[in-house]
Design an enzyme around this catalytic site. Structure first.
Site, short mmCIF file in Angstrom:
data_model
loop_
_atom_site.label_atom_id
_atom_site.label_comp_id
_atom_site.label_asym_id
_atom_site.label_seq_id
_atom_site.Cartn_x
_atom_site.Cartn_y
_atom_site.Cartn_z
N ASP A 1 9.88 -3.12 -16.87
CA ASP A 1 10.11 -4.56 -16.71
C ASP A 1 11.54 -4.90 -16.31
O ASP A 1 11.77 -5.60 -15.32
CB ASP A 1 9.74 -5.32 -18.00
CG ASP A 1 9.73 -6.82 -17.76
OD1 ASP A 1 9.03 -7.27 -16.83
OD2 ASP A 1 10.43 -7.54 -18.49
N VAL B 1 1.37 -7.32 -10.47
CA VAL B 1 0.82 -6.51 -9.39
C VAL B 1 0.32 -5.15 -9.90
O VAL B 1 -0.43 -4.46 -9.21
CB VAL B 1 1.88 -6.32 -8.28
CG1 VAL B 1 2.91 -5.27 -8.68
CG2 VAL B 1 1.22 -5.98 -6.95
N GLY B 2 0.76 -4.77 -11.10
CA GLY B 2 0.27 -3.52 -11.67
C GLY B 2 1.32 -2.44 -11.84
O GLY B 2 0.99 -1.26 -11.93
N LYS B 3 2.58 -2.83 -11.92
CA LYS B 3 3.67 -1.85 -12.04
C LYS B 3 3.57 -1.06 -13.35
O LYS B 3 3.66 0.17 -13.36
CB LYS B 3 5.03 -2.55 -11.94
CG LYS B 3 5.26 -3.27 -10.63
CD LYS B 3 6.65 -3.87 -10.56
CE LYS B 3 6.88 -4.98 -11.59
NZ LYS B 3 5.99 -6.14 -11.38
N SER B 4 3.41 -1.78 -14.45
CA SER B 4 3.38 -1.11 -15.75
C SER B 4 2.14 -0.25 -15.91
O SER B 4 2.19 0.84 -16.49
CB SER B 4 3.44 -2.16 -16.88
OG SER B 4 4.66 -2.88 -16.83
N HIS C 1 14.06 -6.33 -11.74
CA HIS C 1 12.71 -6.41 -12.28
C HIS C 1 11.88 -5.29 -11.69
O HIS C 1 11.67 -5.23 -10.47
CB HIS C 1 12.07 -7.77 -11.95
CG HIS C 1 10.66 -7.90 -12.42
ND1 HIS C 1 10.30 -7.84 -13.75
CD2 HIS C 1 9.51 -8.07 -11.73
CE1 HIS C 1 9.00 -7.99 -13.87
NE2 HIS C 1 8.49 -8.12 -12.65
N GLU D 1 4.68 -2.78 -21.41
CA GLU D 1 3.82 -3.95 -21.62
C GLU D 1 2.61 -3.84 -20.70
O GLU D 1 2.74 -3.83 -19.48
CB GLU D 1 4.58 -5.24 -21.32
CG GLU D 1 3.70 -6.47 -21.50
CD GLU D 1 4.30 -7.74 -20.89
OE1 GLU D 1 3.61 -8.77 -20.90
OE2 GLU D 1 5.44 -7.67 -20.38
N ARG E 1 2.34 3.79 9.12
CA ARG E 1 1.30 4.82 9.09
C ARG E 1 1.85 6.22 9.33
O ARG E 1 1.27 7.21 8.87
CB ARG E 1 0.21 4.50 10.12
CG ARG E 1 -0.49 3.17 9.86
CD ARG E 1 -1.65 2.95 10.82
NE ARG E 1 -2.71 3.93 10.61
CZ ARG E 1 -3.83 3.95 11.33
NH1 ARG E 1 -4.01 3.07 12.31
NH2 ARG E 1 -4.75 4.86 11.10
N GLY F 1 7.74 -4.98 -7.33
CA GLY F 1 6.62 -5.79 -6.86
C GLY F 1 6.53 -7.07 -7.67
O GLY F 1 7.21 -7.24 -8.69
N GLU F 2 5.70 -7.98 -7.20
CA GLU F 2 5.52 -9.26 -7.88
C GLU F 2 4.97 -9.05 -9.28
O GLU F 2 4.29 -8.05 -9.57
CB GLU F 2 4.58 -10.17 -7.08
CG GLU F 2 5.13 -10.60 -5.72
CD GLU F 2 6.35 -11.49 -5.85
OE1 GLU F 2 6.44 -12.23 -6.85
OE2 GLU F 2 7.21 -11.46 -4.94
N SER F 3 5.24 -10.01 -10.15
CA SER F 3 4.72 -9.95 -11.52
C SER F 3 3.19 -9.91 -11.50
O SER F 3 2.55 -10.68 -10.79
CB SER F 3 5.21 -11.16 -12.31
OG SER F 3 4.75 -11.11 -13.64
#
Length: 312
Positions: free
Chosen positions: A176, A156-159, A137, A201, A242, A152-154
Site C-alpha cells: 500500500d 486493481v488487485g495489487k495486494s 502508493h 490488506e 507486444r 496501479g489504481e486503487s
C-alpha cells in the site's frame, strides 16, 4: 529528522559533555576528521558535519600544541552549526574539549570502535537516514532477487497479486505505502512504514500478517527498487507493447527505472506474468534481450528474402 540523540542510541555512544545539545539536528551526509583544523587551518572547515577525532588527532593535540593552542582549537571547532564531536577508540577526551563542548552545548561523544570502522559505519547510516525520500502508493516485492514495485489504481488487485507471489515463495517488502530513498546515484531503496510492516490488506478479507502466516522467509525489511510493473484495466482499442523493444521509464526522485504496463483481463495470471517480467529483467541486466534477439532474427530473414517476410 535525524538528531544527535538518535546517533547516540544507534551506535551506543557515551555522552561526555554538551548534554544540552543532544537534540541538535544533523543535516550533512558527510563526516569530517579535522586534522588540518587541529593544526590551526580553518579556512575550509566543514563545521556542519559530524567531527570525528581518532588517535592521530588526539595525540597531535596533546603532544604538539602549546597550552594556548590547546585552549584555542576546541573553541574554534565548536561552532553553533556543529552537530557533535565523536572521539574513537575509547580515548579519554582532553579537558579542553570537555569544557569547550559544555560552553557551546555541542555533544562530546566517545565510541569504543576504531576510527576507520566507525567512520564507515556512521557514513553508511547517514547515507540512508539523510537520503532524499518519497512515498509511493503500491506494493514492493522481492522476486528472484529483483525489487519489483507494483503500481496501479486503487482496487486493481495489487495486494492480491502480492499475496499470490508470496505463496509462490517470493518476499513481501511493503504493501500500500512504499517509502523510497535515493541512497546514491541511480540506487533506490524501498521499505515499509513501521506501522504496516509485514501486513497485507486483502479486500473482503481484511488485514493479514504475512510473516505469521508464511514465516520469516516471506518478508524482507528493505529492497532495491529496480523494476516497476504498472497494472491497469484492459482498454479496448488501446495498443499495448507486444515485442518489448520500447523501454518505458518511471522517474522516482532523480532516478529512472524500467516500467512495464500489464493490462488486466479475466483469466490472466498476474503473478505469473510479473514473475516472468522479473526474470526477463534479470536476463536483460545480464546482457541477454529476447526482444532484441527476435528483432535481429527478423532483420536477417528480411535480408534473406530480399525484403519479403512471407515465410515468417
Amino acid at each position: 529528522m535525524l538528531t544527535v540523540k538518535k546517533i547516540i542510541d544507534e551506535f551506543q555512544l557515551k555522552l561526555i559533555s554538551g548534554n544540552d545539545g543532544i537534540n541538535k539536528e544533523i543535516t550533512n551526509i558527510d563526516v569530517s576528521r579535522p586534522g588540518l583544523e587541529m593544526a590551526g587551518y580553518f579556512s575550509h572547515y566543514s563545521s556542519d558535519r559530524i567531527q570525528i577525532l581518532g588517535m592521530t588527532e588526539i595525540s597531535f593535540f596533546e603532544r604538539m600544541l602549546t597550552e594556548e593552542e590547546r585552549e584555542d582549537r576546541p573553541k574554534k571547532l565548536c561552532r553553533k552549526e556543529t552537530p557533535c564531536i565523536i572521539i574513537t577508540r575509547n580515548l579519554n577526551p582532553p579537558l579542553e574539549f570537555i569544557e569547550a563542548c559544555n560552553q557551546s552545548r555541542i555533544p562530546l561523544l566517545v565510541t569504543e570502535d576504531n576510527t576507520t570502522n566507525f567512520t564507515s559505519r556512521i557514513s553508511n547510516h547517514l547515507e540512508k537516514a539523510l537520503a532524499p525520500e518519497t512515498n509511493m502508493h503500491g506494493v514492493l516485492v522481492d522476486i528472484y532477487g529483483i525489487g519489483v514495485l507494483i503500481t496501479g489504481e486503487s482496487g486493481v488487485g495489487k495486494s492480491e497479486t502480492a499475496l499470490e507471489l508470496v505463496k509462490n515463495g517470493h518476499r513481501l517488502v511493503a504493501d500500500d505505502n512504499v517509502e523510497i530513498k535515493e541512497v546514491s546515484k541511480n540506487v533506490l531503496i524501498g521499505a515499509s512504514p513501521p506501522i504496516i510492516r509485514n501486513l497485507l490488506e486483502i479486500r473482503g478479507l481484511g488485514i493479514i500478517n504475512v510473516m505469521t502466516l508464511f514465516g520469516a522467509g516471506s518478508i524482507l525489511e528493505e529492497k532495491r527498487v529496480m523494476l516497476n510493473v504498472n497494472l491497469e484495466a484492459w482498454e479496448k482499442g488501446k495498443t499495448y507493447e507486444r515485442l518489448g523493444l520500447d523501454q518505458n521509464k518511471l522517474k522516482i526522485l532523480n532516478t529512472e527505472i524500467d516500467q512495464k504496463t500489464i493490462p488486466i483481463r479475466p483469466g490472466r495470471s498476474l503473478a505469473g506474468i510479473i514473475e516472468v517480467a522479473a526474470m526477463n529483467y534479470r536476463m536483460q541486466y545480464m546482457g541477454y534481450d529476447a526482444a532484441q534477439e527476435f528483432n535481429d532474427r527478423l532483420n536477417r530473414q528480411i535480408q534473406i528474402n530480399g525484403g519479403m517476410i512471407d515465410d515468417l
